[in-house]
Write an enzyme that holds these catalytic residues in place. Structure first.
Site, PDB file in Angstrom:
ATOM      1  N   ASP A 250     -29.774  51.889 -63.439  1.00 37.83           N
ATOM      2  CA  ASP A 250     -29.415  52.701 -63.174  1.00 37.83           C
ATOM      3  C   ASP A 250     -29.659  53.461 -64.769  1.00 37.83           C
ATOM      4  OD1 ASP A 250     -27.554  52.347 -61.229  1.00 37.83           O
ATOM      5  OD2 ASP A 250     -25.895  51.433 -61.784  1.00 37.83           O
ATOM      6  N   LYS A 272     -27.228  57.327 -61.185  1.00 37.05           N
ATOM      7  CA  LYS A 272     -26.211  58.356 -61.129  1.00 37.05           C
ATOM      8  C   LYS A 272     -25.634  59.267 -61.796  1.00 37.05           C
ATOM      9  CE  LYS A 272     -25.043  56.385 -56.279  1.00 37.05           C
ATOM     10  NZ  LYS A 272     -25.245  55.093 -56.384  1.00 37.05           N
TER      11      LYS A 272
END
Length: 474
Positions: A250, A272
Site C-alpha cells: 500500500d 489506494k
C-alpha cells in the site's frame, strides 16, 4: 550512500605502505595476500618480525612519487602531515586508491570495522561520522554471530555447483538454500562439529527437492507493516518480507520497510489514495492469485494491521477459494500505535472503560452506525479515515448526546518524525481536520486530555532513545 562498500581481491597485487610504526603493522595484517612494499627509513620491532615471516619488500628511504608506479593501493601511516599531503596529492593525480590513517580528508577509501568469519566478512562503517557507534555495533554483532558461520559458508560453497546442476531454475535454487539456512539444522550440526551429518542432511534435502521440482507452488502472506515507524514492524514480518519474491504494498507503507526486502524482489504499489483507486479490489484479488499460481512467494504488505479496515479478509477469501496456501502476520494497527506515539492512552480507569474503532468513510449515512452507542461519554472513539466526513461525525455525535466539549485529537503522519497532532474539542472537529494532512486518525474522548502530560514522542531525549533502541535490538 557516501561510500561504495566493496570487497577487493588483493592477492598478488602491488600495495604500498608508507610508514614503519605500529599503525602500519596493523594495516599490513589486513593485506597479507597482497604484494606489499613498505617505505620507511626505519621499522618498529613488530614490522621487523613481519618482514621475516611474510614476503614483504622494504625500501629504507624517504617516499618518492616514482614509488607509486604500478601500485593499485596506498596506505599512509606517518605522523608527518606535509608528507601525508604530498603522497595523497600524487596518488590522486594517478587515480590510485589511498587511505591516510586518521585523516579522512586525505582518503579516497576508508577501512570499515570488520567481523571476520572467513569466508563470511561483514564490514561496518559510519563514513567516518561515528566511530564509537560502529565499534559498539561490531561488538554486538560479534556476540550475535556464531563462530561456526564460516564453516557453514564453506560447506555451502562446496555444494554450490552440485546444487546448481540439479536445480536449474534460479527461483527454486534460491528457495532450496533459504530452506537450508532458515531451518537451522545444518547450521546446528556445523556448530557441534558434525560436518558428515550436515552433508547427509544437505544430500537428503537436495534429492527431495529434485523429486518435487515440478511441484512449484507459491503462497501468499498477508503482513501488517504497522502504522509507520519502521521499528514497529514485527520480527516475523521482517523475516517474511526478506523471503518474498514479490511484494504488493500500500502507498502508506514506509519506504524504509521496503528497503528491507531482497534487492531482486519485485515491489509493486497497489495502494489506494482517497478518491483514487489505482486498481479495483476484485482485480487486485485476481492479481495476487495469479502471482502465487506462478510459484512466487507473495507478500501482501498493508499499513497497520491487515484485518482492521485493511480488506485483508476479502483478499484472503479470494486466495483461499483459489486453493493457494496463505498465512497472516499481524501488525500494530494505526489506532493503537498512533495513539501511543501521541501520549493518548485509549483506556483509563478515570476516563474510559472501553474503546471503539470505526472507519469514517461511510459516516454520512445516519443508519450506518449506532450513534447512540458511539456517543457514550465513558468510551474512547477512534476513527480511521475520518477527515472527509468530519462534519457528519461531529454532528451525529453531538445530536446523540456526546458532549460538544469532549477533547479531540486529529493526528497525521502518526509515528513518523514529522508527526502532527492537533488538539481541540468535538465542536471544533471540522476546523481541526481542515488543518490536518491526509490520512488522519481521529481520537475522541476524555483520554485525549492526557496528551499534554504524557506525550513522550516529542521529548528532547528521543534521539538518544532511538540510538539506544538500535543498539539494544542488535
Amino acid at each position: 550512500m557516501e561510500y561504495l562498500p566493496i570487497f577487493i581481491d588483493l592477492k598478488n597485487r602491488p600495495v604500498l605502505v608508507v610508514g614503519g610504526g605500529a599503525v602500519a603493522a596493523r594495516k599490513i595484517h589486513m593485506l597479507q595476500r597482497a604484494t606489499i612494499t613498505i617505505v620507511a627509513p626505519a621499522l618498529c620491532t613488530e614490522l621487523k618480525k613481519v618482514l621475516i615471516k611474510q614476503n614483504i619488500s622494504w625500501i629504507s628511504k624517504n617516499f618518492q612519487p616514482i614509488m607509486l608506479n604500478k601500485v593499485i593501493l596506498v596506505i599512509v601511516a606517518t605522523n608527518d602531515s606535509k608528507l601525508n599531503t604530498f603522497i595523497y596529492q600524487n596518488a590522486e593525480k594517478h587515480n590510485i586508491l589511498i587511505n591516510t590513517v586518521d585523516d579522512k580528508n586525505k582518503c579516497s577509501f576508508i577501512f570499515p570495522a570488520i567481523i571476520d568469519r572467513n569466508p563470511v566478512l561483514i564490514g561496518i562503517s559510519s563514513c567516518g561520522k561515528a566511530p564509537i557507534l560502529v565499534r559498539i555495533l561490531r561488538e554486538k554483532l560479534e556476540l550475535l554471530l556464531p563462530k561456526s558461520l564460516g564453516f557453514v559458508a564453506k560447506l555451502a560453497g562446496a555444494w554450490r555447483n552440485k546444487v546448481k546442476q540439479h536445480i536449474v531454475d534460479t527461483v527454486l535454487r534460491r528457495q532450496f538454500w533459504e530452506k537450508i539456512f532458515y531451518n537451522g539444522h545444518v547450521v546446528t550440526l556445523m556448530e557441534k562439529g558434525r560436518p558428515k551429518e550436515a552433508n547427509k542432511v544437505l544430500n537428503y534435502a537436495l534429492n527431495n527437492s529434485v523429486k518435487n521440482k515440478n511441484n512449484k507452488t507459491g503462497h501468499v502472506t498477508l503482513v501488517g507493516a504497522g502504522p509507520g515507524d519502521i521499528g514497529l514492524l514485527t520480527i516475523r514480518g521482517l523475516q517474511v518480507i526478506q523471503q518474498a519474491d514479490i511484494i504488493l504494498y500500500d502507498y502508506l507503507v514506509n519506504s524504509d520497510i521496503l528497503d528491507l526486502a531482497r534487492r531482486d524482489a519485485d515491489k509493486i504499489c497497489v495502494g489506494k489514495h482517497v478518491g483514487n483507486h489505482s486498481i479495483s479490489q476484485k482485480k487486485l484479488n485476481q492479481f495476487i492469485v495469479q502471482l502465487a499460481q506462478k510459484g512466487n512467494k507473495v507478500v501482501r504488505l498493508k499499513g497497520g494491521d491487515p484485518f482492521i479496515f485493511g480488506r485483508g479478509g476479502e483478499e484472503l477469501q479470494a486466495i483461499s477459494e483459489a486453493g493457494i496456501a496463505f498465512q497472516v502476520v499481524p501488525g500494530i494497527t494505526a489506532g493503537i500505535g498512533v495513539a501511543a506515539y501521541s501520549g493518548i492512552p485509549l483506556t483509563h480507569r478515570k476516563y474510559a472503560h472501553s474503546v471503539v474503532f470505526i472507519t469514517g468513510h461511510n459516516t454520512n449515512g445516519d443508519n450506518q452506525f449506532n450513534w447512540n452507542s458511539l456517543s457514550n461519554n465513558q468510551q474512547t472513539l477512534v476513527i480511521y479515515m475520518g477527515k472527509i466526513n468530519a462534519i457528519s461525525i461531529r454532528n451525529n455525535l453531538i445530536i446523540h448526546g456526546r458532549n460538544m466539549h469532549t477533547p479531540v485529537a486529529v493526528i497525521s503522519r502518526g509515528t513518523y518524525q514529522d508527526q502532527k497532532i492537533l488538539i481541540g474539542t468535538l465542536i471544533e472537529l471540522e476546523k481541526l481536520t481542515q488543518m490536518a494532512d491526509h490520512p488522519a486518525l481521529l481520537v475522541i474522548g476524555d483520554v485525549v486530555s492526557l496528551h499534554s502530560k504524557i506525550n513522550w514522542f516529542g521529548q528532547k531525549a528521543l534521539h538518544y532513545y532511538l540510538i539506544n533502541s538500535i543498539i539494544n535490538l542488535i
